[in-house]
Design a protein around this motif. Structure first.
Motif, PDB file in Angstrom:
ATOM      1  N   PRO A 109       0.807  -1.418  -0.334  1.00 44.36           N
ATOM      2  CA  PRO A 109       0.125   0.120  -0.081  1.00 44.36           C
ATOM      3  C   PRO A 109       0.764   1.168   0.035  1.00 44.36           C
ATOM      4  O   PRO A 109       0.165   2.405  -0.396  1.00 44.36           O
ATOM      5  N   GLU A 110       1.947   1.411   0.721  1.00 47.84           N
ATOM      6  CA  GLU A 110       2.776   2.388   0.613  1.00 47.84           C
ATOM      7  C   GLU A 110       3.491   2.744  -0.596  1.00 47.84           C
ATOM      8  O   GLU A 110       3.963   4.006  -0.950  1.00 47.84           O
ATOM      9  N   LYS A 138      11.446   2.106  -2.635  1.00 48.21           N
ATOM     10  CA  LYS A 138      10.602   3.119  -3.212  1.00 48.21           C
ATOM     11  C   LYS A 138      10.792   4.512  -3.002  1.00 48.21           C
ATOM     12  O   LYS A 138      10.971   5.576  -3.621  1.00 48.21           O
ATOM     13  N   PRO A 139      11.230   4.943  -1.725  1.00 51.06           N
ATOM     14  CA  PRO A 139      11.511   6.424  -1.377  1.00 51.06           C
ATOM     15  C   PRO A 139      12.634   6.834  -2.148  1.00 51.06           C
ATOM     16  O   PRO A 139      12.772   7.952  -2.425  1.00 51.06           O
ATOM     17  N   ILE A 140      13.788   5.971  -2.300  1.00 56.04           N
ATOM     18  CA  ILE A 140      14.719   6.281  -3.077  1.00 56.04           C
ATOM     19  C   ILE A 140      14.479   6.368  -4.367  1.00 56.04           C
ATOM     20  O   ILE A 140      14.840   7.401  -5.297  1.00 56.04           O
ATOM     21  N   LYS A 271      11.125   9.933   5.685  1.00 50.46           N
ATOM     22  CA  LYS A 271       9.950  10.503   5.535  1.00 50.46           C
ATOM     23  C   LYS A 271       9.103   9.445   4.991  1.00 50.46           C
ATOM     24  O   LYS A 271       7.776   9.900   4.959  1.00 50.46           O
ATOM     25  N   PHE A 272       9.488   8.308   4.583  1.00 55.30           N
ATOM     26  CA  PHE A 272       8.287   7.473   4.010  1.00 55.30           C
ATOM     27  C   PHE A 272       7.505   6.604   5.016  1.00 55.30           C
ATOM     28  O   PHE A 272       8.331   5.907   6.124  1.00 55.30           O
ATOM     29  N   ASP A 297       7.035  -1.308  11.549  1.00 53.56           N
ATOM     30  CA  ASP A 297       7.762  -0.871  10.537  1.00 53.56           C
ATOM     31  C   ASP A 297       9.110  -1.545   9.885  1.00 53.56           C
ATOM     32  O   ASP A 297       9.559  -2.324  10.808  1.00 53.56           O
ATOM     33  N   VAL A 298       9.197  -1.099   8.843  1.00 53.20           N
ATOM     34  CA  VAL A 298      10.783  -1.848   8.185  1.00 53.20           C
ATOM     35  C   VAL A 298      11.832  -0.837   8.517  1.00 53.20           C
ATOM     36  O   VAL A 298      11.656   0.384   8.465  1.00 53.20           O
TER      37      VAL A 298
END
Length: 343
Positions: A109-110, A138-140, A271-272, A297-298
Motif C-alpha cells: 500500500p505504501e 521506493k522512497p529512493i 519521511k516514508f 515498521d521496516v
C-alpha cells in the motif's frame, strides 16, 4: 463507521494468528468474523476479543455474506479464492498463487496503492522478502531512478512455518544437551534432503529452477519488477535461511541513475510511511531482527556509499516478515480500500 464481515482462511497458522492480533490492535472494523482452516484444524476454539470462535473447515460454501477474505497463504488459495469471489468477497491473498497473474494487482500500500482499484476480486500480497525490500527502495526510487539492485537475504526460520521454528528450538536444545540432532524440515519439508539450521546457514529457500536460482530468489526479482512497474531495473537475489526465529534481514546494494548522497537517502527513507531509519555507527545503532520482531515498521540502517560504482548505495534492511511481510500488509490493503470506499 461501517463494519465488514471478515473471513480468515488459515486462521490457526502463524499468519492467521497475526491477522487476529492486528485486527484487535488496529481496531479493524469487523462485524462478523469467520475462522477457517483445513479439516485437520477444524473444531479448534480460538478466544478472541472476549469471545470464543470455533474454527470451521474451509469449503467453497464458506464465504457467503463475507466482504473481506484474508487468505493466510498456501495451496488452499487456488481452490477457494474463486469461490470466495463468486460469493461476493474481495480476497486478499498471501500465497504465491496469483502474484504474477497480469489480472491480479500485487500490492504494497505504501508503494503502489493506485493499482488496488484494478482488482477483479483478488488482490495479491507479495512475498515477505519482496515487501521488506521495496519499502526501502521506493522512497529512493521516487527521487532517483534505480538501475540495478543486488540483494542478499538473511531469512528467519518462521518463514518456513511453525514446524521450522520448532526444529530450530529442538536442535539448539539437542546441541546444548549433547543429544542427536534431527533435521526433517529445512530447507523445505518436501525436499529430498534436510539440513541442520542451528548454528548454520542454508543457502536455499524453496526449490531450484532451471536457471539455478531458487524459486524464492525469482519471486523477489519478478515481484519487484511488477510492483515498481519497472521491468528494465536489473535485479539479482540470493536468499539464505538463518537460525533466527523472526524478522528477515536484507543486504541491499543499489546502483542509481544519478547522484544521491547518503544524507539524501536517510532523509527520503525517514519521511516514508512504514520505514524507520536506525543508523548511527558511532553509537552502534543499526537494525537487527531482535529489535524489529513484533514491530510494524521496516528498519533501514548501515546506509553508506558504494565506492565501487559511480552512483551506488548500500542498505541494511530488516523487517518482521509475519507482520509487514504478510499479515499487516494484507490488512493495510483492506484498510486502504475501506478508507477509499472501494467495498
Amino acid at each position: 463507521m461501517e463494519k465488514y464481515n471478515v473471513a480468515i482462511l488459515g486462521a490457526t497458522g502463524a499468519v492467521g494468528q497475526e491477522f487476529l492480533d492486528l485486527i484487535e490492535e488496529r481496531n479493524f472494523p469487523f462485524a462478523q468474523l469467520k475462522l477457517l482452516a483445513s479439516k485437520r484444524s477444524a473444531g479448534q476454539i480460538i478466544h478472541f476479543m472476549g469471545k470464543d470462535y470455533t474454527v470451521e473447515e474451509a469449503t467453497k460454501d464458506s464465504f457467503k455474506d463475507v466482504h473481506i477474505a484474508l487468505f493466510a497463504g498456501g495451496a488452499a488459495s487456488k481452490e477457494f479464492a474463486p469461490a470466495a469471489v463468486e460469493a461476493g468477497a474481495v480476497v486478499i491473498d498471501n500465497s504465491s498463487t496469483f502474484r504474477m497473474d497480469p489480472q491480479v494487482p500485487l500490492i504494497v500500500p505504501e508503494v503502489n496503492p493506485e493499482m488496488i482499484k484494478k482488482h477483479k476480486g483478488i488482490i495479491a500480497n507479495p512475498n515477505c522478502s519482496t515487501i521488506i525490500m521495496v519499502m526501502a527502495l521506493k522512497p529512493i526510487y521516487d527521487q532517483v531512478k534505480i538501475k540495478r539492485v543486488v540483494v542478499s537475504t538473511y531469512q528467519a526460520v518462521s518463514g518456513g512455518g511453525k514446524e521450522a521454528m520448532a526444529e530450530l528450538e529442538n536442535q539448539v536444545k539437542a546441541i546444548a544437551s549433547g543429544q542427536e540432532i534431527v533435521a526433517n524440515i529445512l530447507p523445505g519439508a518436501g525436499l529430498p534432503k534436510h539440513y541442520q539450521i542451528a548454528f548454520n546457514l542454508i543457502p536455499q529457500i524453496d526449490v531450484f529452477k532451471e536457471n539455478l536460482y531458487t524459486k524464492e530468489e525469482m519471486k523477489m526479482i519478478d515481484e519487484t519488477h511488477k510492483i515498481m512497474n519497472d521491468y528494465d531495473m536489473g535485479i539479482t537475489a540470493t536468499t539464505i535461511r538463518v537460525p533466527v526465529y523472526r524478522s528477515h534481514a536484507e543486504s541491499v546494494n543499489i546502483e542509481l541513475e544519478g547522484e544521491f548522497s547518503v544524507q539524501d537517502a536517510k532523509n527520503a527513507l525517514a519521511k516514508f510511511p512504514g520505514v524507520v531509519v536506525e543508523d548511527d555507527p558511532a553509537e552502534m545503532i543499526y537494525p537487527m531482527p531482535l529489535k524489529t520482531s513484533g514491530k510494524n515498521d521496516v528498519a533501514v540502517g548501515r546506509i553508506r556509499k558504494d565506492y565501487s560504482i559511480k552512483n551506488g548505495l548500500n542498505l541494511w534492511v530488516v523487517g518482521d516478515q509475519i507482520r509487514k511481510g504478510a499479515a499487516l500488509n494484507a490488512l493495510q490493503i483492506a484498510e486502504y480500500m475501506i478508507e477509499h470506499k472501494m467495498f
